[in-house]
Design a protein around this motif. Structure first.
Motif, mmCIF file in Angstrom:
data_model
loop_
_atom_site.group_PDB
_atom_site.id
_atom_site.type_symbol
_atom_site.label_atom_id
_atom_site.label_comp_id
_atom_site.label_asym_id
_atom_site.label_seq_id
_atom_site.Cartn_x
_atom_site.Cartn_y
_atom_site.Cartn_z
ATOM 1 N N GLN A 122 5.754 4.975 -9.335
ATOM 2 C CA GLN A 122 6.589 4.316 -8.333
ATOM 3 C C GLN A 122 5.734 3.368 -7.511
ATOM 4 O O GLN A 122 4.536 3.579 -7.338
ATOM 5 C CB GLN A 122 7.284 5.353 -7.431
ATOM 6 C CG GLN A 122 6.360 6.290 -6.662
ATOM 7 C CD GLN A 122 5.884 5.715 -5.328
ATOM 8 O OE1 GLN A 122 6.566 4.915 -4.705
ATOM 9 N NE2 GLN A 122 4.705 6.133 -4.881
ATOM 10 N N THR A 123 6.369 2.304 -7.035
ATOM 11 C CA THR A 123 5.640 1.274 -6.280
ATOM 12 C C THR A 123 6.256 1.022 -4.910
ATOM 13 O O THR A 123 5.961 0.015 -4.279
ATOM 14 C CB THR A 123 5.633 -0.052 -7.081
ATOM 15 O OG1 THR A 123 6.996 -0.451 -7.336
ATOM 16 C CG2 THR A 123 4.904 0.104 -8.402
ATOM 17 N N LYS A 124 7.093 1.945 -4.450
ATOM 18 C CA LYS A 124 7.787 1.747 -3.176
ATOM 19 C C LYS A 124 7.063 2.366 -1.984
ATOM 20 O O LYS A 124 7.169 1.876 -0.865
ATOM 21 C CB LYS A 124 9.201 2.327 -3.262
ATOM 22 C CG LYS A 124 10.118 1.587 -4.210
ATOM 23 C CD LYS A 124 11.520 2.184 -4.203
ATOM 24 C CE LYS A 124 12.457 1.423 -5.128
ATOM 25 N NZ LYS A 124 13.822 2.001 -5.140
ATOM 26 N N ASP A 125 6.343 3.461 -2.210
ATOM 27 C CA ASP A 125 5.780 4.200 -1.075
ATOM 28 C C ASP A 125 4.355 4.642 -1.375
ATOM 29 O O ASP A 125 4.117 5.653 -2.035
ATOM 30 C CB ASP A 125 6.659 5.421 -0.767
ATOM 31 C CG ASP A 125 6.274 6.097 0.547
ATOM 32 O OD1 ASP A 125 5.238 5.720 1.133
ATOM 33 O OD2 ASP A 125 7.011 7.002 0.978
ATOM 34 N N ARG A 126 3.385 3.893 -0.877
ATOM 35 C CA ARG A 126 1.974 4.251 -1.058
ATOM 36 C C ARG A 126 1.650 5.521 -0.273
ATOM 37 O O ARG A 126 0.750 6.283 -0.629
ATOM 38 C CB ARG A 126 1.085 3.088 -0.603
ATOM 39 C CG ARG A 126 -0.423 3.390 -0.561
ATOM 40 C CD ARG A 126 -0.986 3.739 -1.914
ATOM 41 N NE ARG A 126 -2.293 4.371 -1.822
ATOM 42 C CZ ARG A 126 -3.441 3.772 -2.095
ATOM 43 N NH1 ARG A 126 -3.467 2.506 -2.469
ATOM 44 N NH2 ARG A 126 -4.589 4.447 -2.014
ATOM 45 N N GLY A 127 2.395 5.777 0.786
ATOM 46 C CA GLY A 127 2.139 6.948 1.613
ATOM 47 C C GLY A 127 2.283 8.254 0.865
ATOM 48 O O GLY A 127 1.573 9.219 1.142
#
Length: 283
Positions: free
Chosen positions: A81-86
């Motif tokens: 996934q590339t939406k949430d680095r957190g």
């Protein structure tokens, strides 16, 4: 008369004496009761677990791994996934998190360095007998074994965690036989300089194929192709003229390198599905 007076005095003395005894007894009882309440009040906090401070390092480290599997199995994985680095940073050290994030962004719509399920080391899963083992702590490093059965094959995946401040972060996932998640990612996204370009007339070295690259290495009577995106290798064989073809895939098709001339500097890559990509020797 004297007798009556003496009796009256005696009764008065007894009453007064009894009253004093009653009051004194009541005071001692009250003091004892208050003393017990105070003692109990003072002792209770010592017998109550303190919030957040009772977990051992081993339990905390194992819980990080267990939480990762829960999120992963609930389709809320930090992988792919590339939406949430957190979400990535919550579970992984910076060095591993950077590579996971890079792979997700570089392989959008295609297979990246992680070409299967990294938590089960498989592309297809039918998981049973899953268990997160006890963490082994050695200074600021913890190892947590995870065991399970996938399609009747017993497997063990070993997590290595590092203590960063007060938190435990996953630094690698080992699959046995020297394979690990960090190894896969480093092989694909290595900062090492590229190997030297082969001289003209040899099918070897680094090639640009469409938007990706590959390394060609002669192996006996064949050529080993390692793609930049992917973890495995593909074997090609000389066909005729300036053409090299792969082994058959599951559908019976073959990939081909078709070069313009015998220098093998440029040409066309023809996939088994018929799609063509430009090929050139990388500099």
């Amino acid at each position: 008369m004297t007798l009556k007076v003496n009796l009256s005095i005696t009764v008065i003395i007894l009453v007064l004496s009894g009253g004093c005894t009653f009051r004194t007894g009541g005071q001692n009882s009250a003091e004892n009761t208050n003393s017990n309440v105070a003692a109990n009040a003072a002792a209770e906090p010592a017998g109550t677990p303190s919030g957040g401070g009772g977990e051992s390092a081993a339990i905390t480290a194992a819980n990080v791994v267990a939480d990762l599997y829960k999120r992963h199995d609930a389709k809320k994985s930090p992988f792919f996934q590339t939406k949430d680095r957190g979400i990535v940073d919550k579970f992984f050290t910076k060095r591993l998190g950077d590579l996971i994030w890079k792979d997700a962004n570089n392989s959008t719509g295609e297979v990246g360095a992680i070409d299967g399920d990294p938590l089960y080391n498989a592309q297809d899963t039918d998981i049973k007998n899953f268990a997160v083992g006890t963490a082994n702590i050695n200074g600021d490093t913890a190892t947590v074994p995870v065991t399970f059965t996938n399609y009747d094959a017993k497997q063990t995946v070993t997590f290595t965690l590092k203590q960063i401040g007060t938190a435990w972060k996953i630094d690698d996932i080992g699959y046995g036989g020297g394979d690990s998640l960090m190894k896969w990612l480093r092989e694909t996204y290595s900062d090492k300089p590229s190997p030297p370009v082969a001289s003209n007339g040899e099918f070897e070295g680094k090639y640009q194929v469409g938007e990706t690259t590959c390394l060609v290495k002669p192996v006996k009577m064949a050529f080993e192709i390692k793609w930049a995106k992917g973890t495995g290798t593909e074997m090609f064989f000389y066909k005729d003229a300036n053409v090299f073809e792969s082994e058959e895939d599951k559908s019976g098709g073959r990939n081909e390198f078709r070069f313009d001339d015998e220098n093998y500097n440029s040409g066309t890559f023809v996939r088994a599905d018929g799609k063509t990509l430009a090929v050139s020797r990388a500099k």
